[in-house]
Structure formats: C-alpha cells, structure tokens
Design an enzyme around this catalytic site. Structure first.
Site, mmCIF file in Angstrom:
data_model
loop_
_atom_site.group_PDB
_atom_site.id
_atom_site.type_symbol
_atom_site.label_atom_id
_atom_site.label_comp_id
_atom_site.label_asym_id
_atom_site.label_seq_id
_atom_site.Cartn_x
_atom_site.Cartn_y
_atom_site.Cartn_z
ATOM 1 N N GLU A 1 2.989 -4.780 3.350
ATOM 2 C CA GLU A 1 1.066 -4.052 3.036
ATOM 3 C C GLU A 1 0.340 -5.189 3.385
ATOM 4 O OE1 GLU A 1 0.868 -1.948 -0.825
ATOM 5 O OE2 GLU A 1 1.478 -3.019 -1.584
ATOM 6 N N ASP A 2 0.116 -5.836 3.347
ATOM 7 C CA ASP A 2 -1.203 -6.657 4.342
ATOM 8 C C ASP A 2 -1.024 -7.776 4.474
ATOM 9 O OD1 ASP A 2 -1.672 -6.163 1.282
ATOM 10 O OD2 ASP A 2 -1.967 -7.828 -0.138
#
Length: 267
Positions: A12-13
């Site tokens: 996600e990051d």
C-alpha cells in the site's frame, strides 16, 4: 509471521510489487502480506451502518491463514498505542473501528489481555471523561477495600482448607471500559455493580464446586437473584461455572466464580 509483520504496509505505502516480495521472501510471506493488504481495503467507511458481526466474519473468511489476523491485531494495537499523534477526527474513526471489530475479534481468539488493552485505548479516545470518572472511583474503592479484599481472600482460603479441599483462588478487578459498558447496558450506577471485585475459585472436581457453595453460603449471606449454576446448565458456548454474590464484611458485595480447572481452560 515476523517478516510479514515488518512488510505488512509495503504494497500500500511503497512502489514495491507483490512479485518482488514473492521473489525476495518466498510465497508464504507473500501470501501473508497479500492477506493483510486485502483486510486493509475493507473499512467501516464503506458502509455507514455498523457492520459488526458480519465484518468480523468477513475478515475471518478472507484470511486463509490465522497469522494474517494475528499480525493485523498486532498492527492495530500499535496504531492504538500511538494514536495521540493523529488528528482528533481520525482518532475517533480508528477507535470506533477498534472497539467494534478488533477488540471483539481478539476476544473470539481468546486473547483477553489484547482485547482489554484495545478496549481501554479506544475508550480513552471515545469517552475520556467517563473513563477518568470510573478510574477515580476505582482508585477510591481500592483504597477503601484493599485490606477488605485480602481479608476475604484469607478468610475464604482458611474456610476451604478446614474442609481439606484442594483449590486455587485468584482475585480480579474489572477494567474501566467493561464497567462502563455494563452500566450502560443495564442502566445502573457504579455503586450498584456487584462484580467490580471478584474471586475465582478453581477446584479439582464438580463435587468440590458444590461443596464450596455450601461452605461459602453458610459463612456469608448470599444475595438473592445472584446465584447462577452454569455447571448443571452450561451457557450456549459451553461455558461452565457457578456464580454467586455474597455480602461480605461491612456489607460489601463480592462476586465468586467457582469452577473446575478443566472448565477454567474452556473458559
């Protein structure tokens, strides 16, 4: 599990792809990370209604490996421990989600200490005023009754030993959130709660459990309507124990749970 915990936010990051994780760390870690990414995509914000039980089932169903849930719970615990660094509106959303989903989920998995910490951290965000009031009352109660509690424990132990019954006894104190929750649910005041302090007596046999009830009720007055026999009639989830509330010294209410060590393991 530790490797997947460290990598849980990478998809996600960062620009890291799942293929890179598979190549570098292998398929098992990659599957755990994918499971965690999948859970993160579900959110209470998707639906304005409280998803509660269905949401918990959704998380369990989406996870082929229990370690995904355990890592997610550890991640949530860390988020809650560091929640003060977030803006208030975000804190509120995360705390509500935690108390509605992740705390009960910890309870389902039998991780009581995690459930209690998640509840307390969330309660502090959602209603810090109520928590302060309850903590204040608990402290003053503790100051008034610490000698009383240890006195009752000694008295109970002496009485049981006199009858040559093998046992172990442990005291417990309710946490602020569970006190507040019960007060809300039953519409009662803190003073009316009978199980802030309690003892659990663990024995070797069912016969001993019933013998203890006789011993306790001869020594102290039982409070009417507070006797429940979940040994002869277990709860729907197989919980077994005898509950009684007695009027101890200075008219203090003390709750007792009496069960065998096998019942304690099940509980």
């Amino acid at each position: 599990a530790i490797a997947a915990g460290l990598l849980h936010d990478t998809i996600e990051d960062t620009i890291t792809s799942i293929n890179e994780i598979t190549e570098t760390f292998g398929s098992q870690i990659s599957e755990l990370v994918q499971g965690l990414t999948k859970i993160s995509k579900f959110s209470l914000k998707m639906n304005k209604q409280k998803l509660g039980e269905n949401y918990r089932k959704l998380i369990l169903a989406s996870s082929k490996d229990l370690r995904v849930i355990l890592i997610k719970l550890a991640d949530r615990l860390h988020n809650m421990r560091t929640i003060n660094y977030l803006p208030q509106d975000k804190r509120l959303v995360i705390a509500k989600e935690t108390i509605e989903i992740y705390a009960p989920l910890s309870g389902r998995l039998g991780i009581q200490s995690l459930k209690e910490e998640l509840e307390e951290l969330s309660f502090e965000v959602i209603n810090s005023k109520a928590r302060k009031v309850i903590l204040g009352k608990l402290h003053s109660l503790a100051a008034d009754s610490s000698d009383l509690i240890s006195g009752i424990q000694k008295e109970l132990s002496k009485e049981i030993l006199r009858h040559k019954i093998e046992f172990s006894i442990e005291g417990r104190e309710k946490k602020p959130y569970s006190i507040w929750h019960k007060m809300e649910r039953k519409s009662i005041s803190l003073e009316q709660l009978s199980d802030i302090y309690g003892f659990r007596i663990i024995l070797n046999s069912i016969d001993d459990c019933y013998r203890i009830i006789g011993i306790v009720h001869q020594k102290w007055n039982a409070i009417p309507g507070r006797f429940k026999d979940y040994i002869s009639t277990p709860k729907i989830n197989d919980y077994q124990s005898i509950h009684t509330t007695i009027l101890g010294p200075e008219n203090n209410r003390i709750e007792l749970q009496i069960r065998t060590s096998e019942m304690h393991d099940v509980a």
